[in-house]
Design a protein around this motif. Structure first.
Motif, mmCIF file in Angstrom:
data_model
loop_
_atom_site.group_PDB
_atom_site.id
_atom_site.type_symbol
_atom_site.label_atom_id
_atom_site.label_comp_id
_atom_site.label_asym_id
_atom_site.label_seq_id
_atom_site.Cartn_x
_atom_site.Cartn_y
_atom_site.Cartn_z
ATOM 1 N N PRO A 256 39.677 60.541 42.736
ATOM 2 C CA PRO A 256 39.495 59.209 43.296
ATOM 3 C C PRO A 256 40.786 58.428 43.452
ATOM 4 N N GLY A 257 41.808 58.781 42.668
ATOM 5 C CA GLY A 257 43.082 58.086 42.798
ATOM 6 C C GLY A 257 43.054 56.698 42.185
ATOM 7 N N LYS A 258 44.188 56.021 42.222
ATOM 8 C CA LYS A 258 44.300 54.691 41.639
ATOM 9 C C LYS A 258 43.702 53.666 42.589
ATOM 10 N N ARG A 259 42.919 52.769 42.082
ATOM 11 C CA ARG A 259 42.276 51.748 42.901
ATOM 12 C C ARG A 259 43.306 50.740 43.396
ATOM 13 N N ALA A 287 37.955 52.481 38.397
ATOM 14 C CA ALA A 287 37.920 51.300 39.248
ATOM 15 C C ALA A 287 38.917 50.240 38.805
ATOM 16 N N GLY A 288 39.540 50.425 37.634
ATOM 17 C CA GLY A 288 40.497 49.453 37.142
ATOM 18 C C GLY A 288 39.856 48.162 36.695
ATOM 19 N N LEU A 289 38.681 48.256 36.058
ATOM 20 C CA LEU A 289 37.927 47.074 35.668
ATOM 21 C C LEU A 289 37.764 47.002 34.155
ATOM 22 N N PRO A 290 37.764 45.794 33.594
ATOM 23 C CA PRO A 290 37.474 45.650 32.164
ATOM 24 C C PRO A 290 36.021 45.994 31.876
ATOM 25 N N LEU A 291 35.790 46.670 30.742
ATOM 26 C CA LEU A 291 34.465 47.170 30.373
ATOM 27 C C LEU A 291 33.979 46.482 29.105
ATOM 28 N N MET A 292 32.799 45.862 29.183
ATOM 29 C CA MET A 292 32.141 45.294 28.012
ATOM 30 C C MET A 292 30.983 46.228 27.660
ATOM 31 N N ALA A 293 31.120 46.999 26.604
ATOM 32 C CA ALA A 293 30.161 48.060 26.305
ATOM 33 C C ALA A 293 29.486 47.843 24.971
ATOM 34 N N GLU A 294 28.171 47.708 24.978
ATOM 35 C CA GLU A 294 27.413 47.637 23.737
ATOM 36 C C GLU A 294 27.480 48.982 23.014
ATOM 37 N N PRO A 295 27.286 48.976 21.703
ATOM 38 C CA PRO A 295 27.367 50.251 20.971
ATOM 39 C C PRO A 295 26.420 51.318 21.498
ATOM 40 N N SER A 296 25.170 50.947 21.794
ATOM 41 C CA SER A 296 24.201 51.955 22.232
ATOM 42 C C SER A 296 24.298 52.266 23.715
#
Length: 619
Positions: A256-259, A287-296
């Motif tokens: 996909p390469g760098k966005r 996608a170069g995006l910040p990720l907010m990830a819940e534990p589950s």
């Protein structure tokens, strides 16, 4: 002539096995006896694995844990009457989580209903609001019975319009309820051996669904990718190098390469809720995006995961967000819920198919079926957008650690951090209890190392957590470490009972024992309790204090017991091989819980706010 009830039992179990069931859980009873005898024969032939539990609610959550962790339908067999009602909590959780649980209930035949017959109620439709299909089967015609069961079980896997979920098979069985003639014995043996031979040649595929079950990538060894581009498998030895090394197929295609980024590009974030899966982490990175990830979410790892994201979302940086790429179901953070409700924020929900927890039109969002569609709608990302979130999160995380470590005693966040690290180190599946434990994990489980996490977030109850953990261990064949509170353990203490001769899974229960319901002190009720007019009320009705001795409880159920009062003691217990069942009790004081959390959150937010003041966001 074969006893009709035995014939019905074998028809039902054959249909279940052909639909993909490999394990089932049996609760004892007389009316369900024909199915129990058939299940025993199937286990003897190697066609099925069978587990026995005396409590129907415990049995149901055990089956739920197996289904959640394998993606395969798992039946819970009960007798008639109130036994059926005990399945409701697990059926509700399965419905809202999209899990192919099968309620296999025995019943009196229609001619006995409404006559005052013992242990008889009206069972058809008892789960109507929560099941994808329900069958009241009185099989006088074998062919029609098979077709009816096949249609019902197909519904457990969902389709283009309906999410996966539980089904109810109600079997009306007439006397006799046991094999009494030699012909019956021969029939059961031959049937079971033929079924085993058939399954050996053609074991059915899973009924997995990317939002519904524990990601198979953390369970099995084969790599599969479904047509939506969302990975189903990344290998048993799941480590972060697998992601960067390419073991997870890119959700954006090859190379996909760098966005591209532009000064006026999108200010988007990825929200990975329960069940989002590892592809969400890979997408955010590419996608170069910040990720907010819940534990589950099982996406809490990698370069894009923002540390201490809940604290960052309290600051003005969130005002600049214009797009959310939503994957899975967010269940924990009020801050995330607030963003999704904002009229000025565009929500792109990535869903390859129907989900069980969302009704169209209830929230303004655009549904896309692949990550590639989301990326095309998103366009270029704003310059340095991710880097700003990353640095702010690190500042918040460092301050939170420093503030938390200033206390000389173990707290929930300390234990959560240790539990996460232990699972990352030894590969145990982490089952997170509701209430404080999963929130402590969300606060401090640093997303540097991936951990396989299972949690009952469908309706987020504390009930059935002990049984679910047993089911996950039985389903995956892997050791399980459970992080839970004392009330969660006590609520399901009966599930510690595993009968003689039953398979004992490897499960370690890490119990935060604050002698009551600590979470309410962190909620609005904690502030109410500061008013002396309500102090006693809040303690009694919400704190629910108790003095149960966990060592005595464990001794009664034959479970090993240890206590840890320091980080060194806890680390030593985690360093030992996870074998058999053990409760590790960590006594903590909930009296200062509210102030402690205010302190660590305040420190995190102050540090993040200071960083943003030095690196202001340009409109």
């Amino acid at each position: 002539m074969i006893t009709p009830s035995l014939l019905t039992a074998t028809i039902a179990l054959s249909a279940l096995a052909r639909a993909g069931m490999e394990q089932m859980v049996v609760a004892p009873g007389s009316r369900s006896a024909p199915v129990a005898y058939a299940a025993a024969a199937a286990e003897a032939s190697g066609a099925l694995r069978v587990h026995v539990r005396i409590d129907e609610r415990s049995a149901a959550f055990t089956a739920l844990g197996i289904s959640r962790s394998t993606g395969r339908p798992t039946a819970i067999l009960t007798t008639s009457g109130t036994a059926v009602g005990n399945l409701l909590p697990a059926v509700m959780e399965a419905s809202h989580s999209g899990i192919p649980l099968v309620a296999l209930t025995a019943d009196r035949p229609p001619e006995l209903r409404g006559t005052g017959a013992n242990q008889t109620t009206y069972q058809p439709g008892v789960f109507e609001s929560f099941v994808r299909a329900q069958v009241d089967l009185v099989p006088d015609d074998q062919k029609s019975a098979v077709e009816t069961l096949d249609r019902a079980l197909a519904a457990a896997g969902g389709d283009d319009t309906t999410a996966p979920g539980p089904v109810h098979l109600n079997l009306a069985l007439r006397d006799p309820l046991y094999p009494w003639a030699e012909e019956d014995h021969v029939f059961l043996k031959n049937w079971a051996e033929e079924l085993a031979a058939e399954l050996k040649e053609n074991r059915p595929a899973r009924l997995a669904h990317p939002w519904a079950v524990f990601d198979e990538s953390l369970v099995t060894e084969n790599l599969e990718t479904d047509t939506s581009g969302l990975p189903r498998d990344i290998g048993r030895n799941f480590r972060i190098h697998d992601v960067h090394g390419g073991s997870i197929p890119s959700p954006l295609g090859e190379n996909p390469g760098k966005r591209p980024t532009t000064p006026d590009g999108a200010r988007a974030v990825v929200m990975a809720g329960d069940g989002a899966g590892p592809a969400a982490a890979r997408f955010a990175e590419e996608a170069g995006l910040p990720l907010m990830a819940e534990p589950s979410s099982n996406a809490r790892f990698g370069k894009s995961a923002v540390h201490s994201y809940q604290n960052v979302l309290e600051l003005n940086i969130v005002d600049f967000v214009d797009t959310v790429v939503l994957v899975g179901r967010p269940t924990l953070s009020r801050q995330v819920a607030a963003i999704l409700q904002r009229e000025d924020v565009r929500v792109l929900a990535v869903r390859p198919g129907p989900v069980p927890w969302f009704e169209e039109g209830r929230r303004d969002e655009e549904v896309v079926h692949t990550f590639q569609e989301a990326l095309e709608l998103l366009g270029p990302v704003r310059d340095n957008w991710f880097e700003l979130w990353e640095a702010t999160g690190i500042a918040a995380c460092d301050a939170l650690r420093t503030q938390a470590n200033s206390t000389p005693i173990l707290t929930g966040p300390h234990v959560a951090h240790a539990v996460w690290d232990a699972c990352a180190a030894d590969g145990a599946v982490l089952v997170a209890g509701s209430s404080n434990p999963i929130r402590d994990l969300d606060l401090v489980a640093w997303p540097d190392d991936p951990v396989a996490v299972v949690a009952n977030r469908g309706v987020s109850g504390i009930d059935g957590t002990v049984a679910t953990a047993h089911g996950v261990a039985l389903g995956t064949g892997r050791p399980v470490r459970v992080f839970l509170g004392d009330l969660t353990l006590l609520h399901d203490a009966g599930s510690l009972l595993v009968g003689e001769g039953e398979e004992i899974p490897d499960v370690q229960f890490v119990v935060l024992n604050d002698k009551g319901g600590g979470i309410f002190g962190k909620l609005e009720h904690g502030a109410v309790a500061e008013d002396e007019r309500y102090t006693g009320t809040v303690e009694r009705f919400f704190g629910t204090p108790h003095n149960v001795s966990l060592p005595d409880l464990c001794a009664a159920y034959g479970v090993e017991y240890s206590e840890a009062n320091t980080a060194i003691e806890l680390a030593a217990l985690f360093a030992a091989p996870l074998r058999g069942r053990r409760v590790i009790e960590i006594p903590i004081d909930r009296a200062g819980l509210r102030e402690f959390h205010k302190g660590i959150r305040g420190a995190a937010q102050d540090a993040a706010r200071e960083y943003l003041a030095k690196n202001p966001i340009k409109a």
